[in-house]
Design a protein around this motif. Structure first.
Motif, mmCIF file in Angstrom:
data_model
loop_
_atom_site.group_PDB
_atom_site.id
_atom_site.type_symbol
_atom_site.label_atom_id
_atom_site.label_comp_id
_atom_site.label_asym_id
_atom_site.label_seq_id
_atom_site.Cartn_x
_atom_site.Cartn_y
_atom_site.Cartn_z
ATOM 1 N N UNK A 138 0.834 -1.212 0.000
ATOM 2 C CA UNK A 138 0.000 0.000 0.000
ATOM 3 C C UNK A 138 0.865 1.258 0.000
ATOM 4 N N UNK A 139 1.955 1.265 0.762
ATOM 5 C CA UNK A 139 2.825 2.444 0.793
ATOM 6 C C UNK A 139 3.483 2.678 -0.569
ATOM 7 N N UNK A 140 3.964 1.617 -1.211
ATOM 8 C CA UNK A 140 4.566 1.782 -2.536
ATOM 9 C C UNK A 140 3.520 2.213 -3.560
ATOM 10 N N UNK A 141 2.318 1.667 -3.465
ATOM 11 C CA UNK A 141 1.241 2.078 -4.372
ATOM 12 C C UNK A 141 0.892 3.545 -4.198
ATOM 13 N N UNK A 142 0.761 3.990 -2.945
ATOM 14 C CA UNK A 142 0.453 5.403 -2.672
ATOM 15 C C UNK A 142 1.581 6.302 -3.160
ATOM 16 N N UNK A 143 2.807 5.872 -2.986
ATOM 17 C CA UNK A 143 3.945 6.667 -3.462
ATOM 18 C C UNK A 143 3.908 6.822 -4.975
ATOM 19 N N UNK A 144 3.576 5.747 -5.679
ATOM 20 C CA UNK A 144 3.495 5.814 -7.143
ATOM 21 C C UNK A 144 2.382 6.726 -7.618
ATOM 22 N N UNK A 145 1.220 6.629 -6.979
ATOM 23 C CA UNK A 145 0.089 7.481 -7.355
ATOM 24 C C UNK A 145 0.419 8.945 -7.080
ATOM 25 N N UNK A 146 1.020 9.225 -5.940
ATOM 26 C CA UNK A 146 1.374 10.612 -5.620
ATOM 27 C C UNK A 146 2.420 11.158 -6.586
ATOM 28 N N UNK A 147 3.336 10.305 -7.030
ATOM 29 C CA UNK A 147 4.309 10.747 -8.032
ATOM 30 C C UNK A 147 3.598 11.174 -9.315
ATOM 31 N N UNK A 148 2.616 10.376 -9.753
ATOM 32 C CA UNK A 148 1.862 10.731 -10.957
ATOM 33 C C UNK A 148 1.069 12.024 -10.763
ATOM 34 N N UNK A 149 0.491 12.211 -9.574
ATOM 35 C CA UNK A 149 -0.253 13.437 -9.291
ATOM 36 C C UNK A 149 0.678 14.649 -9.347
ATOM 37 N N UNK A 150 1.871 14.534 -8.771
ATOM 38 C CA UNK A 150 2.820 15.654 -8.789
ATOM 39 C C UNK A 150 3.249 15.967 -10.223
ATOM 40 N N UNK A 151 3.508 14.953 -11.017
ATOM 41 C CA UNK A 151 3.888 15.187 -12.425
ATOM 42 C C UNK A 151 2.750 15.888 -13.165
ATOM 43 N N UNK A 152 1.514 15.443 -12.953
ATOM 44 C CA UNK A 152 0.360 16.081 -13.606
ATOM 45 C C UNK A 152 0.205 17.527 -13.139
ATOM 46 N N UNK A 153 0.369 17.773 -11.851
ATOM 47 C CA UNK A 153 0.237 19.127 -11.324
ATOM 48 C C UNK A 153 1.353 20.039 -11.852
ATOM 49 N N UNK A 154 2.563 19.513 -11.947
ATOM 50 C CA UNK A 154 3.657 20.309 -12.512
ATOM 51 C C UNK A 154 3.380 20.634 -13.974
ATOM 52 N N UNK A 155 2.866 19.673 -14.716
ATOM 53 C CA UNK A 155 2.521 19.902 -16.116
ATOM 54 C C UNK A 155 1.457 20.995 -16.238
ATOM 55 N N UNK A 156 0.423 20.916 -15.409
ATOM 56 C CA UNK A 156 -0.624 21.947 -15.421
ATOM 57 C C UNK A 156 -0.051 23.306 -15.043
ATOM 58 N N UNK A 157 0.870 23.319 -14.080
ATOM 59 C CA UNK A 157 1.476 24.585 -13.641
ATOM 60 C C UNK A 157 2.281 25.211 -14.774
ATOM 61 N N UNK A 158 3.024 24.413 -15.511
ATOM 62 C CA UNK A 158 3.810 24.917 -16.636
ATOM 63 C C UNK A 158 2.887 25.451 -17.721
ATOM 64 N N UNK A 159 1.805 24.726 -18.029
ATOM 65 C CA UNK A 159 0.844 25.200 -19.037
ATOM 66 C C UNK A 159 0.224 26.526 -18.607
ATOM 67 N N UNK A 160 -0.141 26.624 -17.339
ATOM 68 C CA UNK A 160 -0.726 27.866 -16.818
ATOM 69 C C UNK A 160 0.267 29.010 -16.935
#
Length: 181
Positions: free
Chosen positions: A147-169
């Motif tokens: 569960x910890x590794x799964x949560x870490x992977x999901x959070x990594x994807x969320x951070x990448x998506x948020x950074x991408x949105x921030x750059x587009x903005x």
């Protein structure tokens, strides 16, 4: 200017990346600490013999129906016969094996047996052996680590998506400031 016009004139807020980044780093820290503690526990519990009962010729164990337990030996020929005699229930004969007989580097636990009785039992073996108690077969730590590794992977994807949105903005905002479309 009306309130509605002021809301429309106000540029949208940029995506919030920092909170997701902090959450991801905290999750990674917890995962790392948990992994180190679990590894140390596994090493030291094996070295100190926690969760085991040594059987010179006889030993006493307490198990509940359905508990998983194992038998292993360090005897030179690799196989030892043990008899499990519960206080109430059927006596069974089990054959143990030494992990080194199948592989020189095997650290695997032997396949577990399920306790068919509840309460105390005497274990009698032909040569010295070790009874591995249910806590040695616990998979709770593995599930928590998954569960910890799964949560870490999901959070990594969320951070990448948020950074991408921030750059587009930021790119859109820059284009608006300099009059580009």
């Amino acid at each position: 200017m009306t309130a509605a016009e002021r809301v429309e004139a106000r540029p949208p807020k940029p995506p919030r990346v920092l909170r997701w980044l902090v959450l991801m780093l905290v999750t990674w820290l917890v995962t790392g600490v948990y992994a180190v503690i679990a590894l140390e526990w596994a090493i030291w519990s094996g070295a100190l013999g926690l969760g085991t009962v040594a059987v010179e010729r006889t030993a006493r164990v307490e198990l509940e129906t359905g508990d998983r337990f194992g038998l292993t030996t360090a005897h030179e020929d690799g196989f030892v016969t043990c008899e499990v005699i519960p206080d109430s229930g059927q006596t069974r004969s089990l054959t143990t094996y030494a992990p080194h007989t199948t592989s020189l580097r095997s650290a695997r636990l032997p396949d577990p047996e399920r306790a068919w009785f509840s309460g105390g039992a005497e274990v009698r073996c032909t040569h010295p052996a070790v009874v591995l108690l249910p806590e040695r077969y616990s998979e709770t730590g593995l599930h928590a680590m998954g569960w910890l590794f799964g949560a870490s992977g999901v959070l990594f994807l969320v951070v990448v998506a948020q950074l991408s949105r921030r750059v587009q903005h930021s790119n859109r905002r820059t284009a608006q400031l300099y009059g580009r479309s």
